[in-house]
Design a protein around this motif. Structure first.
Motif, PDB file in Angstrom:
ATOM      1  N   MET A   1       0.742  -1.188   0.095  1.00  0.00           N
ATOM      2  CA  MET A   1       0.013  -0.024   0.017  1.00  0.00           C
ATOM      3  C   MET A   1       0.966   1.221   0.080  1.00  0.00           C
ATOM      4  SD  MET A   1      -3.017   1.259   2.678  1.00  0.00           S
ATOM      5  CE  MET A   1      -1.833   1.102   4.080  1.00  0.00           C
ATOM      6  N   LEU A   2       0.436   2.269  -0.934  1.00  0.00           N
ATOM      7  CA  LEU A   2       1.332   3.433  -0.848  1.00  0.00           C
ATOM      8  C   LEU A   2       0.421   4.536  -0.222  1.00  0.00           C
ATOM      9  CD1 LEU A   2       3.776   4.965  -2.324  1.00  0.00           C
ATOM     10  CD2 LEU A   2       2.058   5.493  -4.170  1.00  0.00           C
ATOM     11  N   VAL A   3       1.296   5.235   0.897  1.00  0.00           N
ATOM     12  CA  VAL A   3       0.822   6.251   1.516  1.00  0.00           C
ATOM     13  C   VAL A   3       1.152   7.440   1.059  1.00  0.00           C
ATOM     14  CG1 VAL A   3       0.684   4.928   3.840  1.00  0.00           C
ATOM     15  CG2 VAL A   3       2.882   6.183   3.316  1.00  0.00           C
ATOM     16  N   GLY A   6       4.739   8.880  -0.034  1.00  0.00           N
ATOM     17  CA  GLY A   6       5.239   8.081  -1.102  1.00  0.00           C
ATOM     18  C   GLY A   6       5.895   6.656  -0.784  1.00  0.00           C
ATOM     19  N   ASP A   7       5.751   6.635   0.703  1.00  0.00           N
ATOM     20  CA  ASP A   7       6.387   5.287   1.345  1.00  0.00           C
ATOM     21  C   ASP A   7       5.339   4.160   1.041  1.00  0.00           C
ATOM     22  OD1 ASP A   7       8.595   6.616   2.412  1.00  0.00           O
ATOM     23  OD2 ASP A   7       7.418   7.431   4.056  1.00  0.00           O
ATOM     24  N   PHE A   8       5.831   2.935   0.997  1.00  0.00           N
ATOM     25  CA  PHE A   8       5.115   1.672   0.832  1.00  0.00           C
ATOM     26  C   PHE A   8       5.067   1.159   2.338  1.00  0.00           C
ATOM     27  CE2 PHE A   8       6.171   1.992  -3.520  1.00  0.00           C
ATOM     28  CZ  PHE A   8       5.007   1.533  -4.274  1.00  0.00           C
ATOM     29  N   VAL A   9       3.929   0.788   2.579  1.00  0.00           N
ATOM     30  CA  VAL A   9       3.738   0.191   3.589  1.00  0.00           C
ATOM     31  C   VAL A   9       3.359  -1.249   3.557  1.00  0.00           C
ATOM     32  CG1 VAL A   9       2.351  -0.211   5.909  1.00  0.00           C
ATOM     33  CG2 VAL A   9       2.530   2.098   4.843  1.00  0.00           C
ATOM     34  N   THR A  10       4.142  -2.185   4.076  1.00  0.00           N
ATOM     35  CA  THR A  10       3.941  -3.775   3.660  1.00  0.00           C
ATOM     36  C   THR A  10       3.370  -4.463   4.693  1.00  0.00           C
ATOM     37  OG1 THR A  10       6.182  -4.186   4.212  1.00  0.00           O
ATOM     38  CG2 THR A  10       5.991  -3.606   1.890  1.00  0.00           C
ATOM     39  N   GLN A  11       2.999  -5.582   4.232  1.00  0.00           N
ATOM     40  CA  GLN A  11       2.617  -6.739   5.250  1.00  0.00           C
ATOM     41  C   GLN A  11       1.349  -6.077   6.195  1.00  0.00           C
ATOM     42  OE1 GLN A  11       5.850  -7.910   7.632  1.00  0.00           O
ATOM     43  NE2 GLN A  11       6.694  -9.105   5.876  1.00  0.00           N
ATOM     44  N   VAL A  12       0.422  -5.321   5.511  1.00  0.00           N
ATOM     45  CA  VAL A  12      -0.779  -4.983   6.181  1.00  0.00           C
ATOM     46  C   VAL A  12      -1.990  -5.379   5.488  1.00  0.00           C
ATOM     47  CG1 VAL A  12      -2.199  -2.886   6.366  1.00  0.00           C
ATOM     48  CG2 VAL A  12       0.437  -2.769   6.753  1.00  0.00           C
ATOM     49  N   GLU A  13      -2.858  -6.223   6.409  1.00  0.00           N
ATOM     50  CA  GLU A  13      -3.976  -6.528   5.468  1.00  0.00           C
ATOM     51  C   GLU A  13      -4.982  -5.719   5.275  1.00  0.00           C
ATOM     52  OE1 GLU A  13      -7.604  -9.744   6.906  1.00  0.00           O
ATOM     53  OE2 GLU A  13      -5.610 -10.008   8.026  1.00  0.00           O
ATOM     54  N   VAL A  14      -5.434  -5.627   3.926  1.00  0.00           N
ATOM     55  CA  VAL A  14      -6.423  -4.599   3.707  1.00  0.00           C
ATOM     56  C   VAL A  14      -7.856  -5.444   3.096  1.00  0.00           C
ATOM     57  CG1 VAL A  14      -4.698  -2.942   2.982  1.00  0.00           C
ATOM     58  CG2 VAL A  14      -5.413  -4.442   1.236  1.00  0.00           C
ATOM     59  N   MET A  15      -8.780  -4.638   3.183  1.00  0.00           N
ATOM     60  CA  MET A  15     -10.070  -5.227   2.331  1.00  0.00           C
ATOM     61  C   MET A  15     -11.011  -3.956   1.609  1.00  0.00           C
ATOM     62  SD  MET A  15     -12.588  -5.536   5.764  1.00  0.00           S
ATOM     63  CE  MET A  15     -14.091  -4.210   5.614  1.00  0.00           C
ATOM     64  N   ASP A  23     -15.561   7.663   3.488  1.00  0.00           N
ATOM     65  CA  ASP A  23     -14.883   8.205   2.664  1.00  0.00           C
ATOM     66  C   ASP A  23     -13.470   7.657   2.847  1.00  0.00           C
ATOM     67  OD1 ASP A  23     -16.706  10.017   1.329  1.00  0.00           O
ATOM     68  OD2 ASP A  23     -16.237  11.452   2.774  1.00  0.00           O
ATOM     69  N   VAL A  24     -13.072   7.255   4.065  1.00  0.00           N
ATOM     70  CA  VAL A  24     -11.836   6.673   4.255  1.00  0.00           C
ATOM     71  C   VAL A  24     -11.816   6.030   5.363  1.00  0.00           C
ATOM     72  CG1 VAL A  24     -10.923   8.828   5.345  1.00  0.00           C
ATOM     73  CG2 VAL A  24      -9.296   7.256   4.259  1.00  0.00           C
ATOM     74  N   LEU A  25     -11.151   4.891   5.675  1.00  0.00           N
ATOM     75  CA  LEU A  25     -10.956   3.948   6.705  1.00  0.00           C
ATOM     76  C   LEU A  25      -9.515   3.574   7.023  1.00  0.00           C
ATOM     77  CD1 LEU A  25     -12.507   2.528   9.066  1.00  0.00           C
ATOM     78  CD2 LEU A  25     -12.327   0.489   7.314  1.00  0.00           C
ATOM     79  N   ILE A  26      -8.775   4.192   8.100  1.00  0.00           N
ATOM     80  CA  ILE A  26      -7.448   4.015   8.272  1.00  0.00           C
ATOM     81  C   ILE A  26      -7.351   3.207   9.408  1.00  0.00           C
ATOM     82  CG2 ILE A  26      -5.118   5.352   8.492  1.00  0.00           C
ATOM     83  CD1 ILE A  26      -6.447   7.516   7.031  1.00  0.00           C
ATOM     84  N   GLY A  27      -6.554   2.085   9.441  1.00  0.00           N
ATOM     85  CA  GLY A  27      -6.214   1.333  10.421  1.00  0.00           C
ATOM     86  C   GLY A  27      -5.236   1.626  11.252  1.00  0.00           C
ATOM     87  N   ILE A  28      -5.126   1.155  12.640  1.00  0.00           N
ATOM     88  CA  ILE A  28      -3.806   1.398  13.652  1.00  0.00           C
ATOM     89  C   ILE A  28      -2.634   0.960  13.000  1.00  0.00           C
ATOM     90  CG2 ILE A  28      -4.244  -0.507  14.992  1.00  0.00           C
ATOM     91  CD1 ILE A  28      -3.488   3.238  16.182  1.00  0.00           C
ATOM     92  N   ASP A  29      -2.575  -0.277  12.211  1.00  0.00           N
ATOM     93  CA  ASP A  29      -1.598  -0.621  11.554  1.00  0.00           C
ATOM     94  C   ASP A  29      -0.755   0.389  10.559  1.00  0.00           C
ATOM     95  OD1 ASP A  29      -3.596  -0.929  10.102  1.00  0.00           O
ATOM     96  OD2 ASP A  29      -3.294  -3.141   9.225  1.00  0.00           O
ATOM     97  N   VAL A  30      -1.728   1.176  10.359  1.00  0.00           N
ATOM     98  CA  VAL A  30      -0.812   2.177   9.297  1.00  0.00           C
ATOM     99  C   VAL A  30      -0.780   3.477   9.990  1.00  0.00           C
ATOM    100  CG1 VAL A  30      -1.189   3.865   7.331  1.00  0.00           C
ATOM    101  CG2 VAL A  30      -2.154   1.514   7.330  1.00  0.00           C
ATOM    102  N   ILE A  31      -1.639   4.098  11.185  1.00  0.00           N
ATOM    103  CA  ILE A  31      -1.391   5.055  11.902  1.00  0.00           C
ATOM    104  C   ILE A  31      -0.016   5.229  12.706  1.00  0.00           C
ATOM    105  CG2 ILE A  31      -2.357   6.390  13.855  1.00  0.00           C
ATOM    106  CD1 ILE A  31      -4.959   5.472  12.870  1.00  0.00           C
ATOM    107  N   VAL A  32       0.533   3.817  13.357  1.00  0.00           N
ATOM    108  CA  VAL A  32       1.704   3.808  13.927  1.00  0.00           C
ATOM    109  C   VAL A  32       2.777   4.056  13.230  1.00  0.00           C
ATOM    110  CG1 VAL A  32       0.743   1.858  15.464  1.00  0.00           C
ATOM    111  CG2 VAL A  32       1.957   1.292  13.371  1.00  0.00           C
TER     112      VAL A  32
END
Length: 59
Positions: A1-3, A6-15, A23-32
């Motif tokens: 996933m690209l934030v 411009g950084d890529f976040v890997t090993q994050v489960e998305v649906m 409009d948007v749903l952001i999980g704690i696994d990205v917020i951290v």
């Protein structure tokens, strides 16, 4: 996933879903990965995300 930085976040489960009125749903696994700020003024909600974290937010 690209934030937005411009950084890529890997090993994050998305649906994908057909949510109504969301409009948007952001999980704690990205917020951290950084600082996440939500504001609401005059019935307008905005959010900011920055990485790396710069610590506290001045109000």
């Amino acid at each position: 996933m690209l934030v937005p930085t411009g950084d890529f976040v890997t090993q994050v489960e998305v649906m994908e879903s057909d949510f109504q009125d969301i409009d948007v749903l952001i999980g704690i696994d990205v917020i951290v990965f950084g600082d996440f700020l939500i504001t609401n003024k005059d019935d307008k909600t905005t959010f900011q995300f920055r990485t790396p974290s710069e610590g506290g937010v001045e109000l």
